[in-house]
Design a protein around this motif. Sequence first.
Motif, short mmCIF file in Angstrom:
data_model
loop_
_atom_site.label_atom_id
_atom_site.label_comp_id
_atom_site.label_asym_id
_atom_site.label_seq_id
_atom_site.Cartn_x
_atom_site.Cartn_y
_atom_site.Cartn_z
N UNK A 1 -32.49 -28.67 -1.27
CA UNK A 1 -31.44 -28.71 -0.26
C UNK A 1 -31.11 -30.14 0.10
N UNK A 2 -30.42 -30.86 -0.73
CA UNK A 2 -30.10 -32.23 -0.34
C UNK A 2 -29.01 -32.29 0.72
N UNK A 3 -29.10 -33.31 1.56
CA UNK A 3 -27.99 -33.68 2.43
C UNK A 3 -27.57 -35.06 1.96
N UNK A 4 -26.33 -35.15 1.57
CA UNK A 4 -25.78 -36.38 1.02
C UNK A 4 -24.84 -36.99 2.05
N UNK A 5 -25.04 -38.26 2.35
CA UNK A 5 -24.10 -39.03 3.15
C UNK A 5 -23.27 -39.85 2.17
N UNK A 6 -21.96 -39.73 2.27
CA UNK A 6 -21.05 -40.40 1.34
C UNK A 6 -20.00 -41.15 2.14
N UNK A 7 -19.75 -42.39 1.75
CA UNK A 7 -18.67 -43.17 2.36
C UNK A 7 -17.45 -43.00 1.47
N UNK A 8 -16.56 -42.10 1.89
CA UNK A 8 -15.38 -41.76 1.10
C UNK A 8 -14.36 -42.89 1.15
N UNK A 9 -13.98 -43.41 -0.01
CA UNK A 9 -12.94 -44.44 -0.03
C UNK A 9 -11.56 -43.87 0.31
N UNK A 10 -10.68 -44.76 0.71
CA UNK A 10 -9.28 -44.43 0.92
C UNK A 10 -8.70 -43.84 -0.37
N UNK A 11 -7.87 -42.83 -0.25
CA UNK A 11 -7.11 -42.20 -1.33
C UNK A 11 -7.91 -41.19 -2.16
N UNK A 12 -9.20 -41.04 -1.89
CA UNK A 12 -10.01 -40.07 -2.63
C UNK A 12 -9.86 -38.69 -1.97
N UNK A 13 -9.65 -37.68 -2.80
CA UNK A 13 -9.54 -36.31 -2.31
C UNK A 13 -10.93 -35.77 -1.99
N UNK A 14 -11.05 -35.07 -0.87
CA UNK A 14 -12.35 -34.54 -0.41
C UNK A 14 -12.58 -33.17 -1.05
N UNK A 15 -12.67 -33.16 -2.38
CA UNK A 15 -12.88 -31.95 -3.17
C UNK A 15 -13.53 -32.35 -4.48
N UNK A 16 -14.14 -31.38 -5.15
CA UNK A 16 -14.74 -31.65 -6.45
C UNK A 16 -13.83 -31.27 -7.60
N UNK A 17 -12.92 -30.33 -7.37
CA UNK A 17 -12.02 -29.93 -8.45
C UNK A 17 -11.09 -31.10 -8.79
N UNK A 18 -10.73 -31.23 -10.05
CA UNK A 18 -9.88 -32.36 -10.46
C UNK A 18 -8.53 -32.35 -9.74
N UNK A 19 -8.00 -33.53 -9.54
CA UNK A 19 -6.68 -33.71 -8.95
C UNK A 19 -5.83 -34.48 -9.96
N UNK A 20 -4.57 -34.14 -10.11
CA UNK A 20 -3.77 -34.80 -11.15
C UNK A 20 -3.53 -36.29 -10.93
N UNK A 21 -3.53 -36.74 -9.66
CA UNK A 21 -3.14 -38.13 -9.38
C UNK A 21 -4.21 -38.97 -8.70
N UNK A 22 -5.25 -38.35 -8.19
CA UNK A 22 -6.21 -39.10 -7.36
C UNK A 22 -7.64 -38.82 -7.80
N UNK A 23 -8.52 -39.74 -7.42
CA UNK A 23 -9.94 -39.51 -7.62
C UNK A 23 -10.41 -38.44 -6.64
N UNK A 24 -11.53 -37.79 -6.98
CA UNK A 24 -12.12 -36.78 -6.12
C UNK A 24 -13.60 -37.12 -5.91
#
Length: 182
Positions: A1-24
């Motif tokens: 059961x990991x708890x991950x703390x992530x510093x999300x960069x600007x413009x990154x989508x908050x999802x794991x599924x691929x996005x056509x134009x942005x990082x995820x």
Amino acid sequence: MPLILFNKPYSVMCQFSPHPDRQTLGDYIAIPGIYPAGRLDADSEGLVLLTDDGKLQHELSHPERKQAKTYIVQVEGKPDAAQLARLGAPLDLGDFTTQPCHARQIAAPEWLWPRNPPIRQRANSPTSWLALTLTEGKNRQVRRMTAAVGLPTLRLVRIAIGSFTLENYPLLPGEWQEVDAN
């Protein structure tokens, strides 16, 4: 059961599924079976918690749990006392009224990383920084709140969710750390 703390960069989508134009999230974290406990829109930066534990995810993100979230916000203009009071009080945004929150003006955070790309800034319009601590998190709520009081958001960074803070876990954009959930 990991708890991950992530510093999300600007413009990154908050999802794991691929996005056509942005990082995820999947471009940064390759741990199978984890999901974000709450989201940040692509235009926002900062702390996101991820877990594979459904019960923990519910505890962290369910609106009834009133998990405090702190944001630092660069706004266009200089707030006056009335604008800060309106931000802190229940604020009617049309489709819902916000819960009371803690709103205050702060000095520009010297520790904050530069945003890529930089914010748009008008030479004749000053900017200010606010700290807002909310116990709810509706879609684009902070941006809508600052706009409603005449202080459009230029940059939005979530720095804390409950007891997890970027102060205690100084992660640069794109970095993550596994922590004990207790």
